[in-house]
Design an enzyme around this catalytic site. Structure first.
Site, PDB file in Angstrom:
ATOM      1  CG  HIS A  79     -10.074   3.421   4.967  1.00  0.00           C
ATOM      2  ND1 HIS A  79     -11.276   3.087   4.389  1.00  0.00           N
ATOM      3  CD2 HIS A  79     -10.378   4.165   6.056  1.00  0.00           C
ATOM      4  CE1 HIS A  79     -12.267   3.606   5.101  1.00  0.00           C
ATOM      5  NE2 HIS A  79     -11.752   4.268   6.128  1.00  0.00           N
ATOM      6  CB  CYS A 107     -10.424  -0.333  -1.033  1.00  0.00           C
ATOM      7  SG  CYS A 107     -12.116  -0.008  -0.507  1.00  0.00           S
TER       8      CYS A 107
END
Lengths: 184, 64
Positions: free
Chosen positions: A92, A135
């Site tokens: 992430h 991301c």
């Protein structure tokens, strides 16, 4: 070595890929469904391309740094020269950072800088490929409708969904210098 | 990221790099082209996504 490979490896405009090809995958799989599928696919790719692959899972923020440091230090000790390395980072993240399993963050630039020509003698002047699956923010791109003239003259029927493009394609980023450095 | 199929970017990159030969920037252009052409649906809404390539390579990097 085939005649084609011999021809390309002696090409002054091409990197010599005739020595060790190394790959390191650092992946946080926790709360990231599908990660193992990606790791499996990467392993098959590395095998096909002739890379020696190492995979490390579920790392803290500091763990990313330590594993990359170990990868770099091991390269310095190798008797045979290294031709190229791939580093895949999967976690992430947000713009410029990755999240460790401990919830702490590591800056991507810190990781990238570990393999620069200054900080890695074994890879000095050799190609270093970083692939980041993370991301970089929270925005979502609905895309932009392609006009008929841009789609090769196709005319769309009113019942059809017109084709779309992502918002940020067809841009060439050309900077005078890398981020953080003076431009002359 | 698809629970079974993995991430769109990694799966596309692996497919292109494994089944094509050539300079890595050409292969990455193919990755961008494929991703840009795909229509993704998230929560019932259409989405588009593409990778970004920044290169300081001085020479051609052939994958074979």
């Amino acid at each position: 070595m085939s005649s084609e490979e011999s021809e390309q490896s002696t090409d002054l405009d091409a990197y010599d890929m005739s020595h060790a090809l190394l790959a390191l995958t650092l992946c946080n799989t926790k709360d990231r469904a599908g990660s193992e599928t990606d790791i499996k696919a990467l392993e098959q790719m590395y095998k096909a391309l002739g890379f020696q692959s190492t995979v490390k899972r579920n790392l803290t923020a500091k763990g990313f740094q330590e594993e990359l440091e170990k990868f770099r230090d091991d390269m310095e000790k190798m008797e045979d020269p290294v031709s190229c390395c791939f580093v895949v980072l999967m976690a992430h993240g947000e713009e410029g950072i990755l999240l460790g399993v401990d919830g702490k963050t590591i800056m991507l630039e810190e990781l990238f800088s570990m393999l620069t020509n200054k900080n890695s003698l074994a890879l000095r002047g050799k190609p270093k490929v970083f692939i980041v699956q993370a991301c970089r923010g929270e925005q979502k791109d609905p895309g932009e409708v392609v006009r008929p003239a841009e789609s090769g003259g196709n005319v769309f029927l009113s019942s059809e969904q017109p084709p779309k493009l992502p918002t940020y394609t067809d841009i060439l980023h050309v900077f005078a210098t890398v981020e953080g450095y003076i431009a002359y | 990221r698809h629970e079974e199929d993995g991430s769109f970017f990694i799966q596309t990159l692996v497919d292109v790099f494994t089944n094509n030969k050539g300079h890595i920037l050409d292969l990455l252009t193919e990755v961008t082209q494929r991703m840009a052409a795909a229509d993704l649906i998230e929560g019932g809404k259409p989405r588009k996504v593409n990778p970004e390539v920044q290169s300081t390579l001085r020479k051609l990097l052939y994958l074979r």
